[in-house]
Design a protein around this motif. Structure first.
Motif, PDB file in Angstrom:
ATOM      1  N   GLU A 347       3.123 -24.126  -2.563  1.00 22.27           N
ATOM      2  CA  GLU A 347       3.322 -24.965  -1.540  1.00 22.27           C
ATOM      3  C   GLU A 347       5.223 -24.592  -1.303  1.00 22.27           C
ATOM      4  O   GLU A 347       5.725 -25.399  -0.752  1.00 22.27           O
ATOM      5  N   THR A 348       5.842 -24.610  -3.214  1.00 25.51           N
ATOM      6  CA  THR A 348       7.010 -25.386  -2.516  1.00 25.51           C
ATOM      7  C   THR A 348       8.201 -23.964  -2.233  1.00 25.51           C
ATOM      8  O   THR A 348       9.247 -23.945  -3.312  1.00 25.51           O
ATOM      9  N   GLU A 349       7.383 -22.880  -3.785  1.00 24.56           N
ATOM     10  CA  GLU A 349       7.527 -21.829  -2.894  1.00 24.56           C
ATOM     11  C   GLU A 349       9.275 -21.110  -2.205  1.00 24.56           C
ATOM     12  O   GLU A 349       8.293 -20.933  -0.675  1.00 24.56           O
ATOM     13  N   THR A 350       9.561 -20.419  -2.421  1.00 23.81           N
ATOM     14  CA  THR A 350      10.691 -20.321  -0.684  1.00 23.81           C
ATOM     15  C   THR A 350      11.382 -18.674  -0.564  1.00 23.81           C
ATOM     16  O   THR A 350      11.402 -17.471  -0.645  1.00 23.81           O
ATOM     17  N   GLY A 351      10.567 -18.147  -2.195  1.00 26.97           N
ATOM     18  CA  GLY A 351      10.607 -16.149  -2.089  1.00 26.97           C
ATOM     19  C   GLY A 351      11.890 -15.997  -3.195  1.00 26.97           C
ATOM     20  O   GLY A 351      12.164 -14.784  -3.829  1.00 26.97           O
ATOM     21  N   ALA A 352      12.861 -17.472  -3.670  1.00 27.95           N
ATOM     22  CA  ALA A 352      13.692 -16.938  -4.417  1.00 27.95           C
ATOM     23  C   ALA A 352      13.839 -17.130  -5.880  1.00 27.95           C
ATOM     24  O   ALA A 352      13.775 -16.652  -7.154  1.00 27.95           O
ATOM     25  N   GLU A 353      12.273 -17.922  -6.151  1.00 23.43           N
ATOM     26  CA  GLU A 353      11.732 -17.609  -7.681  1.00 23.43           C
ATOM     27  C   GLU A 353      11.114 -15.653  -8.501  1.00 23.43           C
ATOM     28  O   GLU A 353      11.381 -15.699 -10.079  1.00 23.43           O
ATOM     29  N   SER A 354      10.802 -15.096  -6.984  1.00 21.47           N
ATOM     30  CA  SER A 354      10.488 -13.850  -7.772  1.00 21.47           C
ATOM     31  C   SER A 354      11.050 -12.782  -6.542  1.00 21.47           C
ATOM     32  O   SER A 354      10.554 -12.594  -5.870  1.00 21.47           O
ATOM     33  N   PRO A 355      12.507 -12.418  -6.754  1.00 20.93           N
ATOM     34  CA  PRO A 355      13.020 -11.519  -6.000  1.00 20.93           C
ATOM     35  C   PRO A 355      12.907 -10.068  -5.401  1.00 20.93           C
ATOM     36  O   PRO A 355      12.624 -10.206  -4.868  1.00 20.93           O
ATOM     37  N   GLN A 356      12.123 -10.040  -6.723  1.00 21.24           N
ATOM     38  CA  GLN A 356      11.716  -8.771  -6.738  1.00 21.24           C
ATOM     39  C   GLN A 356      10.454  -8.276  -5.655  1.00 21.24           C
ATOM     40  O   GLN A 356      10.559  -7.724  -5.615  1.00 21.24           O
ATOM     41  N   SER A 357       9.612  -9.012  -5.938  1.00 21.05           N
ATOM     42  CA  SER A 357       8.199  -9.478  -5.015  1.00 21.05           C
ATOM     43  C   SER A 357       8.766  -9.589  -3.286  1.00 21.05           C
ATOM     44  O   SER A 357       8.232  -8.602  -2.965  1.00 21.05           O
ATOM     45  N   ALA A 358       9.804 -10.348  -3.383  1.00 20.35           N
ATOM     46  CA  ALA A 358      10.205 -11.027  -2.095  1.00 20.35           C
ATOM     47  C   ALA A 358      10.421  -9.991  -1.343  1.00 20.35           C
ATOM     48  O   ALA A 358      10.838  -9.411   0.038  1.00 20.35           O
ATOM     49  N   GLY A 359      11.468  -8.827  -2.171  1.00 17.68           N
ATOM     50  CA  GLY A 359      12.135  -7.583  -1.484  1.00 17.68           C
ATOM     51  C   GLY A 359      11.797  -6.458  -1.303  1.00 17.68           C
ATOM     52  O   GLY A 359      11.493  -6.157  -0.406  1.00 17.68           O
ATOM     53  N   PHE A 360      10.484  -5.812  -1.870  1.00 21.10           N
ATOM     54  CA  PHE A 360       9.378  -5.261  -1.934  1.00 21.10           C
ATOM     55  C   PHE A 360       9.160  -5.533  -0.228  1.00 21.10           C
ATOM     56  O   PHE A 360       8.527  -4.100   0.610  1.00 21.10           O
ATOM     57  N   PHE A 361       8.544  -6.494   0.040  1.00 17.43           N
ATOM     58  CA  PHE A 361       7.642  -6.964   1.398  1.00 17.43           C
ATOM     59  C   PHE A 361       8.622  -6.963   2.006  1.00 17.43           C
ATOM     60  O   PHE A 361       7.655  -6.570   3.668  1.00 17.43           O
ATOM     61  N   ASP A 362       9.823  -7.381   2.123  1.00 16.95           N
ATOM     62  CA  ASP A 362      11.204  -7.400   3.185  1.00 16.95           C
ATOM     63  C   ASP A 362      11.400  -5.982   3.534  1.00 16.95           C
ATOM     64  O   ASP A 362      11.461  -5.665   4.638  1.00 16.95           O
ATOM     65  N   LYS A 363      10.790  -4.471   2.353  1.00 14.57           N
ATOM     66  CA  LYS A 363      11.057  -3.535   2.763  1.00 14.57           C
ATOM     67  C   LYS A 363      10.190  -2.738   3.287  1.00 14.57           C
ATOM     68  O   LYS A 363      10.122  -2.877   4.845  1.00 14.57           O
ATOM     69  N   LEU A 364       9.120  -3.309   3.249  1.00 16.28           N
ATOM     70  CA  LEU A 364       7.492  -2.970   3.913  1.00 16.28           C
ATOM     71  C   LEU A 364       7.824  -3.445   5.164  1.00 16.28           C
ATOM     72  O   LEU A 364       6.987  -2.535   5.469  1.00 16.28           O
ATOM     73  N   LYS A 365       8.394  -4.644   5.162  1.00 14.22           N
ATOM     74  CA  LYS A 365       8.313  -5.637   6.646  1.00 14.22           C
ATOM     75  C   LYS A 365       8.651  -4.433   7.558  1.00 14.22           C
ATOM     76  O   LYS A 365       8.904  -4.636   8.610  1.00 14.22           O
ATOM     77  N   GLY A 366      10.298  -4.284   6.953  1.00 16.70           N
ATOM     78  CA  GLY A 366      10.682  -3.247   8.136  1.00 16.70           C
ATOM     79  C   GLY A 366      11.236  -1.627   7.792  1.00 16.70           C
ATOM     80  O   GLY A 366      10.737  -1.359   9.031  1.00 16.70           O
ATOM     81  N   ILE A 367       9.734  -0.855   7.598  1.00 16.67           N
ATOM     82  CA  ILE A 367       9.079   0.246   7.549  1.00 16.67           C
ATOM     83  C   ILE A 367       8.096   0.329   8.655  1.00 16.67           C
ATOM     84  O   ILE A 367       7.773   0.919   9.338  1.00 16.67           O
ATOM     85  N   TRP A 368       7.487  -1.393   8.524  1.00 20.52           N
ATOM     86  CA  TRP A 368       6.433  -1.346   9.725  1.00 20.52           C
ATOM     87  C   TRP A 368       7.122  -1.620  11.022  1.00 20.52           C
ATOM     88  O   TRP A 368       6.521  -0.872  12.270  1.00 20.52           O
ATOM     89  N   ASP A 369       7.999  -2.583  11.020  1.00 16.32           N
ATOM     90  CA  ASP A 369       9.334  -3.001  12.004  1.00 16.32           C
ATOM     91  C   ASP A 369       9.526  -1.512  12.750  1.00 16.32           C
ATOM     92  O   ASP A 369      10.009  -1.014  13.766  1.00 16.32           O
TER      93      ASP A 369
END
Length: 373
Positions: A347-369
């Protein structure tokens, strides 16, 4: 006793490798261990000299043919100048006769040297680390104890061969040519035994089973060859014995794998240790406990190196390294309290704790968009 490594193994090629493959492998290895790229490293300098010697022999068709048949013995005692800038045959007639027989003549010689023997010895990684005294049992032709290797009954002697007159060679006219061959009566020795030994029937040697002690030095590896001079088969009629070659084979270790002097192992750690950092303790082959510092935030697959905790350098000083590959283990059996704590953390996670996974899903979102625009 001396020790050497097969030239093909040094150059990391098959025995059927062509000239281009030899050259490519040599250039790659020479670049890796060249003294200019490894200043002050005695190990690299020694390896550079060894692979240069191996390539100098194998790139030359004549030297390679001799090496394939006789090993390094082809270049000892005045043989072909392997590794010496291309010196020629020490005795051309020796090599010429070994390939084409006696038909073209040659000097008279005594009884042939005994055959070399090969023994394959499997040892453990721990034994390779510490070295050991091994006892091996072989069946070998040894000098006859009754006639002391002479082939003649004690008290009797030998006489000059009547057919060749003691020369060991006979000549025959064939058309315009005179062909010289080994005497069929004395087999090139120039002498005939008057009363052959009853035990060995004039051969001067008998079959025996022998137990031999061999010193295995620390640092040997798969394919290392150890030469034990004079422990091969006895030569006929008192001739010198051949050599015994022991080839080392390594059994699989439960924890460590080996590459040269480097030891590799995999270490699973908890995700809390991976996140917060800590230390792990690895028992080494030397009997010491090696403490490996784990930095916080380490990822699976990361390798940590412990200098000087690997295998001994063969016939040298120092040791290689130990490389520990980290595997972060996801917990599978959690208590209710542990699950509650993890939910609070999520519940306290912001995404900064796991930059690789956050970046990966950002890339997927960009491809979907892009696809949905």
């Amino acid at each position: 006793m001396s020790l050497d490594v097969d030239y093909y193994e040094l150059l990391q090629v098959d025995r059927t490798a062509d000239e281009k493959t030899l050259k490519t492998s040599y250039r790659r290895l020479a670049m890796e261990c060249h003294p200019d790229r490894n200043p002050g490293c005695d190990k690299s300098e020694a390896k550079f000299k060894a692979i240069s010697e191996a390539y100098d022999v194998l790139k030359d068709p004549q030297k390679r043919a001799a090496y394939d048949r006789f090993g390094k013995a082809a270049f000892e005692n005045g043989g072909m100048g392997g590794g010496q800038g291309g010196a020629g045959f020490g005795d051309f007639s020796d090599i010429f006769e070994s390939f084409f027989g006696d038909a073209f003549g040659g000097r008279q010689r005594g009884p042939a040297r005994g055959a070399d023997l090969r023994y394959d010895l499997e040892i453990s990684l721990d034994e390779a680390f510490h070295g050991k005294e091994a006892e091996i049992t072989i069946d070998v032709a040894s000098a006859c104890g009754t006639c002391e290797g002479s082939g003649a009954t004690p008290g009797s002697g030998k006489r000059r061969c009547n057919l060749c007159g003691g020369h060991g060679k006979v000549r025959a006219q064939q058309g315009f040519f005179v062909v010289e061959r080994t005497c069929p009566t004395c087999h090139g020795r120039g002498e005939v035994i008057e009363d052959p030994c009853k035990v060995c029937r004039g051969e001067g040697r008998v079959d025996e089973r022998k137990t031999i002690s061999v010193t295995i030095p620390p640092g040997v590896d798969e394919g290392t060859r150890i030469r034990v001079a004079g422990r091969g088969e006895a030569g006929p009629n008192g001739a010198a014995a051949g050599d015994l070659y022991i080839f080392i084979h390594m059994s699989r270790h439960k924890v460590f794998e080996r590459e040269g002097t480097t030891l590799f192992c995999r270490a699973p750690i908890s995700f809390t240790t991976a996140s917060l950092g800590g230390e792990i303790r690895i028992p080494g082959l030397d009997g010491a406990e090696h403490i490996i510092i784990v930095p916080e935030g380490i990822q699976s697959g990361k390798q940590l190196r412990q200098r000087g905790a690997g295998m001994p350098v063969l016939q040298g000083r120092g040791r290689g390294d130990m490389v520990v590959q980290i595997d972060v283990e996801t917990p599978t059996r959690l208590t209710a309290r542990q699950k509650e704590l993890l939910r609070e953390f999520r519940e306290t996670e912001t995404g900064a704790e796991s930059p690789q996974s956050a970046g990966f899903f950002d890339k997927l979102k960009g491809i979907w968009d892009e696809l949905t625009d």
